[in-house]
Design an enzyme around this catalytic site. Structure first.
Site, PDB file in Angstrom:
ATOM      1  N   TYR A   1       0.813  -1.212   0.000  1.00  0.00           N
ATOM      2  CA  TYR A   1       0.000   0.000   0.000  1.00  0.00           C
ATOM      3  C   TYR A   1       0.853   1.272   0.000  1.00  0.00           C
ATOM      4  O   TYR A   1       0.631   2.188  -0.801  1.00  0.00           O
ATOM      5  CB  TYR A   1      -0.942   0.009   1.209  1.00  0.00           C
ATOM      6  CG  TYR A   1      -1.703   1.304   1.368  1.00  0.00           C
ATOM      7  CD1 TYR A   1      -2.877   1.527   0.660  1.00  0.00           C
ATOM      8  CD2 TYR A   1      -1.234   2.312   2.200  1.00  0.00           C
ATOM      9  CE1 TYR A   1      -3.578   2.725   0.784  1.00  0.00           C
ATOM     10  CE2 TYR A   1      -1.921   3.513   2.331  1.00  0.00           C
ATOM     11  CZ  TYR A   1      -3.083   3.718   1.624  1.00  0.00           C
ATOM     12  OH  TYR A   1      -3.760   4.899   1.737  1.00  0.00           O
TER      13      TYR A   1
ATOM     14  N   ASP B   1      -8.087  -3.281  -1.521  1.00  0.00           N
ATOM     15  CA  ASP B   1      -9.269  -2.528  -1.934  1.00  0.00           C
ATOM     16  C   ASP B   1      -8.894  -1.228  -2.636  1.00  0.00           C
ATOM     17  O   ASP B   1      -9.624  -0.745  -3.511  1.00  0.00           O
ATOM     18  CB  ASP B   1     -10.124  -2.208  -0.709  1.00  0.00           C
ATOM     19  CG  ASP B   1      -9.322  -1.565   0.410  1.00  0.00           C
ATOM     20  OD1 ASP B   1      -9.378  -0.339   0.537  1.00  0.00           O
ATOM     21  OD2 ASP B   1      -8.632  -2.287   1.145  1.00  0.00           O
TER      22      ASP B   1
ATOM     23  N   LYS C   1     -11.076  -8.802   5.196  1.00  0.00           N
ATOM     24  CA  LYS C   1     -11.476  -7.408   5.368  1.00  0.00           C
ATOM     25  C   LYS C   1     -12.181  -6.944   4.104  1.00  0.00           C
ATOM     26  O   LYS C   1     -11.572  -6.813   3.050  1.00  0.00           O
ATOM     27  CB  LYS C   1     -10.244  -6.531   5.626  1.00  0.00           C
ATOM     28  CG  LYS C   1     -10.584  -5.072   5.868  1.00  0.00           C
ATOM     29  CD  LYS C   1      -9.383  -4.160   5.630  1.00  0.00           C
ATOM     30  CE  LYS C   1      -9.170  -3.914   4.163  1.00  0.00           C
ATOM     31  NZ  LYS C   1      -8.213  -2.824   3.876  1.00  0.00           N
TER      32      LYS C   1
END
Length: 517
Positions: free
Chosen positions: A263, A298, A370
Site C-alpha cells: 500500500y 481494496d 477485510k
C-alpha cells in the site's frame, strides 16, 4: 470448505506456489537489510521512549547518531548493549545521554558477543513478557465476555482529537460496533518519526501515538465491560514508521492493524525497498501480539476499474498471504483485503461482486477477510448511497466475510457524524440478522454468470502472478501491475533510511517472536 463456485483448486495451488516464490525472493532481499524505522523499533522494544526539548523522539536521536557516523548497519542493539555493559546504564539513560551529547556510542569499547547477549537478555525478555501479557489480557476478555459475531462491524472515528474520538468510539460501541478504527491524521504515514503524547489536533483523523493508543484502549475496555462484550481497537502501522507503530500497538493492546506490504509503495510513494523491509518486522511483531493485520488491496480499485482489474486484488492477496506467513502470522490473523467497488450502473454488477466475494472466501477459508464498502462511486445522494451500502452488506453476510467496514451514506461528503454511524450499523445489523444463513441455502448455477466470473478472475490472477514471478516483485511494481500505479525501485520516500546489515548485526526479537506463540 466445499466450493460453491466450482473453482479449480489446482489453479489455486499453482497461484499459491507462484506467490510463495515471489515472497521468498523478496525475503532474501529483506534479510540482508535494515532500516532506520526497524532500528528505532528496536530502541522502543528495549524501553527507550520520550522526546528531547525540541520534541524529537529519543529513538530517532539514537538511530540518527549512528547513521550519521556510518555504522547503523551493525545495528543499534550492538551499541546500546555495549554501553549498558560498559557503564551500567539502562537503555533510556543511554538515549538521554546520547541526546544531551555526553555519550558517543561509537567510542565505547566493544564487549564480547556473549557478554552483549547476556546484557540484552533481561530487557528483551521483559518486553516479550509485557506483550505476551497484553495478548493474554485480550484472550481473557474474549473468553469471559465474548464479542460480536462475524462479520465484525467495523466503524471509524476521525475527529483529530483523541478525547473526542473516545466519546464517539464509546457511542459507536453502544450502537453495536465490534471494531473501532481510529483513522490516522492525513499525512502521518509520510512522517519519519512518531509524535509523542496525547494529541488534540489532526486533519481528517488523529495522530497515532502510544499515549493515544493507551487512552483509547482503556476507554474501550471500560465500555466493553459495561456492554459485556470485547471491543477491538484498530489503527494504522503503514508508512515510514510501520514497525514502530506495530510495536507501540503491541505494547498497548491493539487488536487490528492496517499493515499492507504494498500500500505505501503504490499510494504514498514510499520507496519499495524501505517498505518491504519494514513490513517484515512489523508483521513479526503483529503476529506475536495476536494482532489481525488488514491489507489494502481494496485501494487498487479506486485507481483502476473494479471489473477489469479484480484479478490484481486476488494476486496481491496471494502475495500478502505468503509474505505474512514468512513473518510468522497465522492465517487466522490475516485480514486480507478486497472491496465492493463496481460501477453501480454496471448491469449485473452485484452478481460480479458476489462472485468475487465468494471466491476470496473460498480461497482463504481461515482468514478474517477485510471487506471494504463502496467509496469510488459514492456521491452526495445519501439515499442511493445507503442502498449501495445495503447491497454491500448483503454480499458480506452471504459470503461470510470476517471484517465488514461499514459504509456511510455521507461517504463522499464529510467525516461521519454519530448519526451517520448509527444508520450504518442499523443497516448492517438488520441485513445480517434477516439474511444470516442465506449463504447456506443458495447454490450457484454451474454455467451461470457468478461461476464464470469467479473462474475468469482466478485465471487472470494466475497469469498476473506468473508475470510477477518472472519479473520479480520489484520490477512488477515498476511496470505498474497493481492499481495502474508505477513506482521506481530507487524512487519514492525513505530510501536513504535503508542500510545493509553488517557482520555483527543482531535482532533477537525476530526469532523469539516467531518461535513463541
Amino acid at each position: 470448505m466445499q466450493s460453491k463456485l466450482g473453482l479449480d483448486f489446482n489453479r489455486v495451488d499453482h497461484a499459491r506456489s507462484l506467490a510463495n516464490g515471489i515472497a521468498t525472493h523478496v525475503q532474501k532481499f529483506v534479510d540482508n537489510y535494515t532500516t532506520v524505522a526497524v532500528e528505532r523499533t528496536l530502541c522502543r522494544l528495549i524501553g527507550i521512549d520520550g522526546v528531547d526539548e525540541n520534541q524529537v523522539p529519543l529513538p530517532n536521536i539514537v538511530v540518527d547518531s549512528l547513521k550519521e557516523k556510518g555504522v547503523l548497519g551493525e545495528g543499534v542493539l550492538l551499541y546500546i548493549a555495549n554501553a549498558m555493559a560498559a557503564h551500567g546504564l539502562s537503555p533510556q539513560e543511554i538515549a538521554e545521554r546520547v541526546s544531551d551529547g555526553s555519550l558517543d556510542l561509537t567510542r565505547v569499547t566493544i564487549s564480547s558477543a556473549e557478554k552483549l547477549k547476556a546484557t540484552l537478555r533481561p530487557v528483551v525478555n521483559s518486553t516479550m513478557l509485557r506483550i505476551r501479557e497484553r495478548r493474554e489480557r485480550r484472550e481473557y476478555y474474549l473468553e469471559t465476555m465474548g464479542e460480536g459475531p462475524r462479520p465484525y462491524l467495523y466503524v471509524i472515528v476521525a475527529t483529530g482529537n483523541i478525547y473526542e474520538d473516545v466519546i464517539q468510539a464509546e457511542a459507536a460501541a453502544r450502537q453495536g460496533a465490534d471494531i473501532i478504527a481510529v483513522i490516522r491524521t492525513t499525512g502521518q504515514s509520510l512522517l519519519d518519526y512518531v509524535p509523542y503524547g496525547a494529541t488534540t489536533e489532526g486533519f481528517g483523523g488523529t495522530f497515532a501515538t502510544q499515549e493515544n493508543f493507551r487512552i483509547m484502549r482503556s476507554a474501550l475496555d471500560k465500555v466493553g465491560e459495561e456492554l459485556g462484550r470485547y471491543i477491538r481497537l484498530c489503527n494504522y502501522c503503514s508508512g515510514l514508521c510501520m514497525p514502530e507503530i506495530a510495536a507501540m500497538g503491541a505494547l498497548e493492546g491493539l487488536d487490528v492493524m492496517l499493515n499492507d506490504a504494498l500500500y505505501g509503495i503504490l499510494f504514498r510513494d514510499i520507496n519499495m525497498q524501505r517498505t518491504l523491509i519494514d513490513q517484515f518486522f512489523s508483521r513479526v511483531i503483529n503476529g506475536f501480539a495476536g494482532v489481525i493485520i488488514n491489507t489494502g488491496e481494496d485501494n487498487y480499485l479506486t485507481t483502476a476499474d473494479a471489473f477489469d482489474e479484480a484479478h490484481t486484488v486476488l494476486a496481491s492477496d496471494f502475495i500478502n498471504e505468503q509474505l505474512a506467513l514468512l513473518a510468522g502470522i497465522p492465517e487466522e490473523q490475516m485480514g486480507l483485503g478486497h472491496a465492493f467497488e463496481m460501477n453501480p450502473e454496471l448491469e449485473n454488477g452485484f452478481l460480479y461482486e458476489l462472485a468475487q466475494a465468494q471466491m476470496i472466501r473460498e480461497i482463504f477459508p481461515k482468514a478474517p477477510l477485510k471487506y471494504m464498502p463502496p467509496t469510488k462511486f459514492m456521491t452526495g445522494n445519501i439515499f442511493k448511497g445507503h442502498i449501495q451500502d445495503a447491497l454491500f452488506n448483503i454480499a458480506g453476510i452471504w459470503t461470510q466475510q470476517g471484517i465488514q467496514l461499514l459504509g456511510m451514506p455521507t461517504e463522499a461528503i464529510h467525516t461521519p457524524f454519530m448519526s451517520d454511524r448509527y444508520l450504518s450499523i442499523e443497516n448492517a445489523r438488520y441485513i445480517f440478522a434477516n439474511m444470516k444463513n442465506i449463504g447456506d441455502e443458495i447454490e450457484f448455477r454451474e454455467d451461470g454468470i457468478i461461476r464464470k466470473r469467479a473462474a475468469a478472475v482466478l485465471e487472470n490472477a494466475v497469469i498476473t502472478l506468473e508475470k510477477i514471478e518472472k519479473e520479480g516483485l520489484f520490477s512488477a511494481l515498476e511496470l505498474g501491475l497493481f492499481g495502474d500505479v508505477k513506482r521506481a525501485k530507487n524512487g519514492g520516500k525513505g530510501l536513504d533510511g535503508v542500510v545493509a546489515k553488517g557482520a555483527n548485526y543482531t535482532n533477537p526479537f525476530v526469532n523469539l517472536m516467531k518461535g513463541d506463540r
